[in-house]
Design a protein around this motif. Structure first.
Motif, PDB file in Angstrom:
ATOM      1  N   PHE A 148       0.835  -1.210   0.000  1.00 13.85           N
ATOM      2  CA  PHE A 148       0.000   0.000   0.000  1.00 13.85           C
ATOM      3  C   PHE A 148       0.870   1.260   0.000  1.00 13.85           C
ATOM      4  O   PHE A 148       0.573   2.243  -0.679  1.00 13.85           O
ATOM      5  CB  PHE A 148      -0.940   0.004   1.209  1.00 13.85           C
ATOM      6  CG  PHE A 148      -1.757  -1.247   1.334  1.00 13.85           C
ATOM      7  CD1 PHE A 148      -2.330  -1.833   0.226  1.00 13.85           C
ATOM      8  CD2 PHE A 148      -1.945  -1.852   2.566  1.00 13.85           C
ATOM      9  CE1 PHE A 148      -3.087  -2.990   0.323  1.00 13.85           C
ATOM     10  CE2 PHE A 148      -2.694  -3.012   2.688  1.00 13.85           C
ATOM     11  CZ  PHE A 148      -3.269  -3.581   1.557  1.00 13.85           C
ATOM     12  N   GLN A 149       1.957   1.214   0.771  1.00 14.80           N
ATOM     13  CA  GLN A 149       2.873   2.360   0.816  1.00 14.80           C
ATOM     14  C   GLN A 149       3.517   2.582  -0.555  1.00 14.80           C
ATOM     15  O   GLN A 149       3.705   3.718  -0.990  1.00 14.80           O
ATOM     16  CB  GLN A 149       3.955   2.112   1.868  1.00 14.80           C
ATOM     17  CG  GLN A 149       3.402   2.001   3.291  1.00 14.80           C
ATOM     18  CD  GLN A 149       4.441   1.490   4.266  1.00 14.80           C
ATOM     19  OE1 GLN A 149       5.603   1.308   3.916  1.00 14.80           O
ATOM     20  NE2 GLN A 149       4.017   1.240   5.505  1.00 14.80           N
ATOM     21  N   GLU A 150       3.845   1.482  -1.234  1.00 14.76           N
ATOM     22  CA  GLU A 150       4.468   1.596  -2.556  1.00 14.76           C
ATOM     23  C   GLU A 150       3.487   2.195  -3.561  1.00 14.76           C
ATOM     24  O   GLU A 150       3.864   3.029  -4.394  1.00 14.76           O
ATOM     25  CB  GLU A 150       4.931   0.216  -3.035  1.00 14.76           C
ATOM     26  CG  GLU A 150       5.647   0.254  -4.372  1.00 14.76           C
ATOM     27  CD  GLU A 150       6.233  -1.086  -4.760  1.00 14.76           C
ATOM     28  OE1 GLU A 150       5.884  -1.573  -5.855  1.00 14.76           O
ATOM     29  OE2 GLU A 150       7.036  -1.641  -3.979  1.00 14.76           O
ATOM     30  N   VAL A 151       2.220   1.792  -3.493  1.00  9.56           N
ATOM     31  CA  VAL A 151       1.214   2.335  -4.407  1.00  9.56           C
ATOM     32  C   VAL A 151       1.014   3.826  -4.149  1.00  9.56           C
ATOM     33  O   VAL A 151       0.938   4.634  -5.084  1.00  9.56           O
ATOM     34  CB  VAL A 151      -0.127   1.580  -4.255  1.00  9.56           C
ATOM     35  CG1 VAL A 151      -1.212   2.252  -5.105  1.00  9.56           C
ATOM     36  CG2 VAL A 151       0.034   0.131  -4.663  1.00  9.56           C
ATOM     37  N   GLU A 152       0.978   4.199  -2.868  1.00  9.57           N
ATOM     38  CA  GLU A 152       0.793   5.611  -2.531  1.00  9.57           C
ATOM     39  C   GLU A 152       1.962   6.438  -3.044  1.00  9.57           C
ATOM     40  O   GLU A 152       1.781   7.531  -3.593  1.00  9.57           O
ATOM     41  CB  GLU A 152       0.656   5.783  -1.017  1.00  9.57           C
ATOM     42  CG  GLU A 152       0.341   7.216  -0.622  1.00  9.57           C
ATOM     43  CD  GLU A 152       0.446   7.431   0.876  1.00  9.57           C
ATOM     44  OE1 GLU A 152      -0.199   8.363   1.387  1.00  9.57           O
ATOM     45  OE2 GLU A 152       1.192   6.676   1.532  1.00  9.57           O
ATOM     46  N   SER A 153       3.186   5.912  -2.875  1.00 11.34           N
ATOM     47  CA  SER A 153       4.362   6.669  -3.320  1.00 11.34           C
ATOM     48  C   SER A 153       4.422   6.786  -4.834  1.00 11.34           C
ATOM     49  O   SER A 153       5.075   7.679  -5.380  1.00 11.34           O
ATOM     50  CB  SER A 153       5.644   6.019  -2.794  1.00 11.34           C
ATOM     51  OG  SER A 153       5.824   4.737  -3.374  1.00 11.34           O
ATOM     52  N   SER A 154       3.749   5.870  -5.561  1.00 13.62           N
ATOM     53  CA  SER A 154       3.766   5.947  -7.031  1.00 13.62           C
ATOM     54  C   SER A 154       2.971   7.142  -7.554  1.00 13.62           C
ATOM     55  O   SER A 154       3.039   7.469  -8.739  1.00 13.62           O
ATOM     56  CB  SER A 154       3.179   4.656  -7.629  1.00 13.62           C
ATOM     57  OG  SER A 154       1.785   4.583  -7.395  1.00 13.62           O
ATOM     58  N   ASN A 155       2.248   7.828  -6.668  1.00 11.61           N
ATOM     59  CA  ASN A 155       1.459   8.993  -7.057  1.00 11.61           C
ATOM     60  C   ASN A 155       2.254  10.286  -6.939  1.00 11.61           C
ATOM     61  O   ASN A 155       1.719  11.372  -7.141  1.00 11.61           O
ATOM     62  CB  ASN A 155       0.205   9.071  -6.179  1.00 11.61           C
ATOM     63  CG  ASN A 155      -0.844   9.989  -6.748  1.00 11.61           C
ATOM     64  OD1 ASN A 155      -1.005  10.070  -7.960  1.00 11.61           O
ATOM     65  ND2 ASN A 155      -1.546  10.699  -5.881  1.00 11.61           N
ATOM     66  N   LYS A 156       3.561  10.148  -6.578  1.00 14.67           N
ATOM     67  CA  LYS A 156       4.392  11.332  -6.373  1.00 14.67           C
ATOM     68  C   LYS A 156       5.280  11.596  -7.582  1.00 14.67           C
ATOM     69  O   LYS A 156       5.378  10.790  -8.495  1.00 14.67           O
ATOM     70  CB  LYS A 156       5.242  11.138  -5.112  1.00 14.67           C
ATOM     71  CG  LYS A 156       4.377  10.958  -3.854  1.00 14.67           C
ATOM     72  CD  LYS A 156       5.233  10.690  -2.648  1.00 14.67           C
ATOM     73  CE  LYS A 156       4.373  10.483  -1.402  1.00 14.67           C
ATOM     74  NZ  LYS A 156       5.182  10.164  -0.209  1.00 14.67           N
ATOM     75  N   HIS A 157       5.965  12.742  -7.568  1.00 15.46           N
ATOM     76  CA  HIS A 157       6.868  13.102  -8.659  1.00 15.46           C
ATOM     77  C   HIS A 157       8.248  12.506  -8.395  1.00 15.46           C
ATOM     78  O   HIS A 157       8.717  12.463  -7.271  1.00 15.46           O
ATOM     79  CB  HIS A 157       6.989  14.627  -8.768  1.00 15.46           C
ATOM     80  CG  HIS A 157       5.693  15.278  -9.136  1.00 15.46           C
ATOM     81  ND1 HIS A 157       5.210  15.315 -10.414  1.00 15.46           N
ATOM     82  CD2 HIS A 157       4.768  15.912  -8.360  1.00 15.46           C
ATOM     83  CE1 HIS A 157       4.053  15.959 -10.434  1.00 15.46           C
ATOM     84  NE2 HIS A 157       3.763  16.341  -9.197  1.00 15.46           N
TER      85      HIS A 157
END
Length: 308
Positions: A230-239
């Motif tokens: 879940f943390q990896e998916v959330e971080s994929s929304n960043k620049h």
């Protein structure tokens, strides 16, 4: 009248010829005897005296066994049989190749889950997906062998990466192998009811279980690493920085495609396919609810019932 030297020589020659002839005859006779003995098959002979002794010995043993069987109290007989078993040499148990047996079990589970997944897809039912058993195996090993062996790469490749392709299903099923006693349980991520349940046919009663119960504890190890997805998916929304400028890589993510020759993860920034984008969007839309997922024990499924 004394014999002349010529006559004496003649007599000695005759005696010598006679001796040579006798020696030859004896040699031929001995050779013939040996040949006959060699060709003659031995005939089994039994002594009457020996047979009588043998029958007497068998009769004595039978009488002793009969006396023990019919005239000995049960307690004494049980004790005697117990002593005989103790004295009997123990037969070595066949050595089982535990590693091969374990691999067979894993293969059976893998094939079975693949069959179930295929049946669901053929019926156009997209409600459940299965991960391989190694997805949970490395997470448990990593926690139990912490400090001695690092399984982070295997966790990333076998647990986190596969979740990118299945986490939008209603249920994600992860089989767990408990190596200590060849017991298997099932972890179910229920996205429909927003919870994670653990199905264990050896579950203790609800009022006797605690958080340290060994099967529950190992399931908790898997959930711990599941949260990293879940943390990896959330971080994929960043620049992410791209050379000298910042680029918005909305449709890109870090993918682990294997290991390098040095044993490090081979991570690459690659475009997401349609399935990955769908999973990413679902997780981001439900992120607040997902953060509250808790591990629960399922006491209601059929195998947990005492009559099953």
């Amino acid at each position: 009248m004394p014999k002349t030297p010529r006559e004496k020589e003649k007599d000695e020659r005759e005696v010598l010829d006679y001796l040579v002839e006798m020696i030859q005859k004896n040699a031929e006779t001995n050779a013939s005897l040996k040949l006959v003995q060699k060709m003659k098959k031995p005939v089994p002979m039994h002594s009457i005296k020996r047979n009588v002794k043998l029958y007497k010995r068998k009769g004595t043993k039978k009488a002793k066994d009969d006396d023990f069987e019919y005239n000995t109290p049960k307690e004494v007989k049980d004790l005697e049989m117990c002593n005989k078993r103790k004295k009997a040499p123990k037969q070595p148990l066949p050595q089982k190749n535990k590693k091969k047996e374990l691999e067979k079990e894993k293969q059976v589970i893998k094939v079975y889950t693949e069959i179930l997944q295929m049946e669901l897809e053929n019926a156009n039912i997209h409600i459940a997906a299965f991960l391989e058993i190694k997805a949970s195996l490395y997470a448990i090993k990593h926690e139990e062998e912490r400090g001695s062996v690092d399984y982070k790469n295997q966790i990333k490749l076998c647990l986190i990466e596969p979740l990118w392709y299945v986490f939008d299903y209603n249920k994600v099923l992860i089989p767990i192998h408990h190596c200590t006693n060849h017991h298997y349980t099932l972890l179910v991520v229920d996205n429909e009811k927003k919870r994670i349940v653990h199905m264990n046919s050896l579950q203790p009663l609800e009022n006797e279980r605690d958080e340290e119960e060994k099967y529950h504890k190992k399931a908790g190890y898997v959930v711990k690493h599941l949260m990293k997805f879940f943390q990896e998916v959330e971080s994929s929304n960043k620049h992410y920085p791209d050379d000298s400028q910042e680029a918005d890589i909305e449709n890109y993510r870090y993918k682990s495609v294997g290991e390098t020759n040095q044993g490090d993860l081979d991570d690459r920034i690659l475009p997401m396919n349609d399935k990955e984008e769908m999973v990413r969007r679902w997780v981001l839309d439900n992120f607040e609810a997902i953060k509250e997922y808790k591990l629960e024990e399922d006491f209601d499924y059929p195998q947990q019932k005492s009559l099953s």
